[in-house]
Design a protein around this motif. Structure first.
Motif, PDB file in Angstrom:
ATOM      1  N   ASP A   1      33.087  31.995 111.707  1.00  0.00           N
ATOM      2  CA  ASP A   1      33.962  31.540 112.784  1.00  0.00           C
ATOM      3  C   ASP A   1      33.605  30.137 113.269  1.00  0.00           C
ATOM      4  N   GLY A   2      32.576  29.526 112.682  1.00  0.00           N
ATOM      5  CA  GLY A   2      32.193  28.160 113.012  1.00  0.00           C
ATOM      6  C   GLY A   2      31.471  28.008 114.332  1.00  0.00           C
ATOM      7  N   GLN A   3      31.079  29.114 114.952  1.00  0.00           N
ATOM      8  CA  GLN A   3      30.505  29.069 116.290  1.00  0.00           C
ATOM      9  C   GLN A   3      29.032  28.653 116.323  1.00  0.00           C
ATOM     10  N   TYR A   4      28.275  28.983 115.291  1.00  0.00           N
ATOM     11  CA  TYR A   4      26.854  28.651 115.339  1.00  0.00           C
ATOM     12  C   TYR A   4      26.302  28.342 113.947  1.00  0.00           C
ATOM     13  N   SER A   5      25.185  27.634 113.926  1.00  0.00           N
ATOM     14  CA  SER A   5      24.510  27.252 112.688  1.00  0.00           C
ATOM     15  C   SER A   5      23.805  28.466 112.083  1.00  0.00           C
ATOM     16  N   ILE A   6      23.901  28.591 110.772  1.00  0.00           N
ATOM     17  CA  ILE A   6      23.169  29.650 110.072  1.00  0.00           C
ATOM     18  C   ILE A   6      22.229  29.041 109.028  1.00  0.00           C
ATOM     19  N   SER A   7      21.810  27.807 109.275  1.00  0.00           N
ATOM     20  CA  SER A   7      20.980  27.109 108.297  1.00  0.00           C
ATOM     21  C   SER A   7      19.625  27.771 108.065  1.00  0.00           C
ATOM     22  N   GLU A   8      19.147  28.568 108.998  1.00  0.00           N
ATOM     23  CA  GLU A   8      17.894  29.274 108.782  1.00  0.00           C
ATOM     24  C   GLU A   8      18.089  30.557 107.981  1.00  0.00           C
ATOM     25  N   LEU A   9      19.348  30.977 107.821  1.00  0.00           N
ATOM     26  CA  LEU A   9      19.650  32.196 107.075  1.00  0.00           C
ATOM     27  C   LEU A   9      20.260  31.915 105.709  1.00  0.00           C
ATOM     28  N   HIS A  10      20.986  30.821 105.597  1.00  0.00           N
ATOM     29  CA  HIS A  10      21.701  30.481 104.358  1.00  0.00           C
ATOM     30  C   HIS A  10      21.091  29.225 103.749  1.00  0.00           C
ATOM     31  N   PRO A  11      20.804  29.247 102.445  1.00  0.00           N
ATOM     32  CA  PRO A  11      20.265  28.041 101.816  1.00  0.00           C
ATOM     33  C   PRO A  11      21.157  26.829 102.069  1.00  0.00           C
ATOM     34  N   SER A  12      20.528  25.723 102.407  1.00  0.00           N
ATOM     35  CA  SER A  12      21.269  24.495 102.680  1.00  0.00           C
ATOM     36  C   SER A  12      20.336  23.306 102.560  1.00  0.00           C
ATOM     37  N   ILE A  13      20.915  22.137 102.530  1.00  0.00           N
ATOM     38  CA  ILE A  13      20.120  20.910 102.508  1.00  0.00           C
ATOM     39  C   ILE A  13      19.352  20.798 103.827  1.00  0.00           C
ATOM     40  N   LYS A  14      19.983  21.204 104.913  1.00  0.00           N
ATOM     41  CA  LYS A  14      19.350  21.140 106.230  1.00  0.00           C
ATOM     42  C   LYS A  14      18.082  21.989 106.288  1.00  0.00           C
ATOM     43  N   SER A  15      18.070  23.093 105.572  1.00  0.00           N
ATOM     44  CA  SER A  15      16.917  23.993 105.600  1.00  0.00           C
ATOM     45  C   SER A  15      16.172  24.010 104.260  1.00  0.00           C
ATOM     46  N   ALA A  16      16.100  22.863 103.607  1.00  0.00           N
ATOM     47  CA  ALA A  16      15.463  22.775 102.294  1.00  0.00           C
ATOM     48  C   ALA A  16      13.983  23.137 102.332  1.00  0.00           C
TER      49      ALA A  16
END
Length: 172
Positions: A118-133
């Motif tokens: 829904d675009g409401q919050y960041s899930i970078s700590e749960l989903h692999p991403s560049i932000k959470s490399a």
């Protein structure tokens, strides 16, 4: 008679070996040249929200497949989402997300900094991403070009396998 039986057995083994070798050579040499080449129309993918399109090169498709299989397929094999089977990587699910993730640029943005459906919050700590490399090492060396290829590959699959891609338990 015993000698004749041994000769026949030896000939059978030789024929089996010869057939095996021929099949192996056929698999290595002939089949790759018969592989389906995707036409330009199929490789045309929407780039951004303005509707601009881009034609993926065959090399980008191959690279995207390799990178997807290495970095994403553990959770998204066949376009499903193992942690939430209700949301897959098929175009319909991607387009219904907020913001929509149905273009190359929007998927790249998601892979850099993922948010909830829904675009409401960041899930970078749960989903692999560049932000959470630092948490997800497979993301460390992915360049923008790599992300482009992966996004293109994901969107291309809905064109190639419309019934299966993201189909969940029905197919995978």
């Amino acid at each position: 008679m015993l000698m004749l039986n041994r000769l026949i057995m030896l000939l059978k083994k030789s024929m089996f070996s010869l057939i095996s070798i021929c099949l192996f050579v056929f698999t290595l040499v002939v089949l790759p040249t018969v592989a389906i080449e995707l036409d330009e129309a199929t490789r045309t993918i929407i780039l951004d929200n303005s509707g601009q399109t881009v034609v993926l090169t065959p090399e980008q498709v191959k690279r995207g497949k390799r990178l997807f299989n290495n970095s994403c397929a553990q959770c998204h094999n066949g376009g499903i989402t193992k942690t939430n089977p209700n949301v897959g990587l098929e175009l319909e699910s991607l387009s219904l997300a907020t913001p929509a993730r149905d273009t190359i640029n929007s998927l790249i943005d998601y892979m850099k900094s993922p948010t909830s459906y829904d675009g409401q919050y960041s899930i970078s700590e749960l989903h692999p991403s560049i932000k959470s490399a630092e948490i997800f090492p497979k993301m460390r060396n992915l360049t923008d070009e790599d992300l482009f290829s992966v996004a293109g590959y994901i969107l291309l699959q809905d064109k190639i396998l419309p019934e299966k891609w993201g189909g969940g338990k029905i197919y995978y």
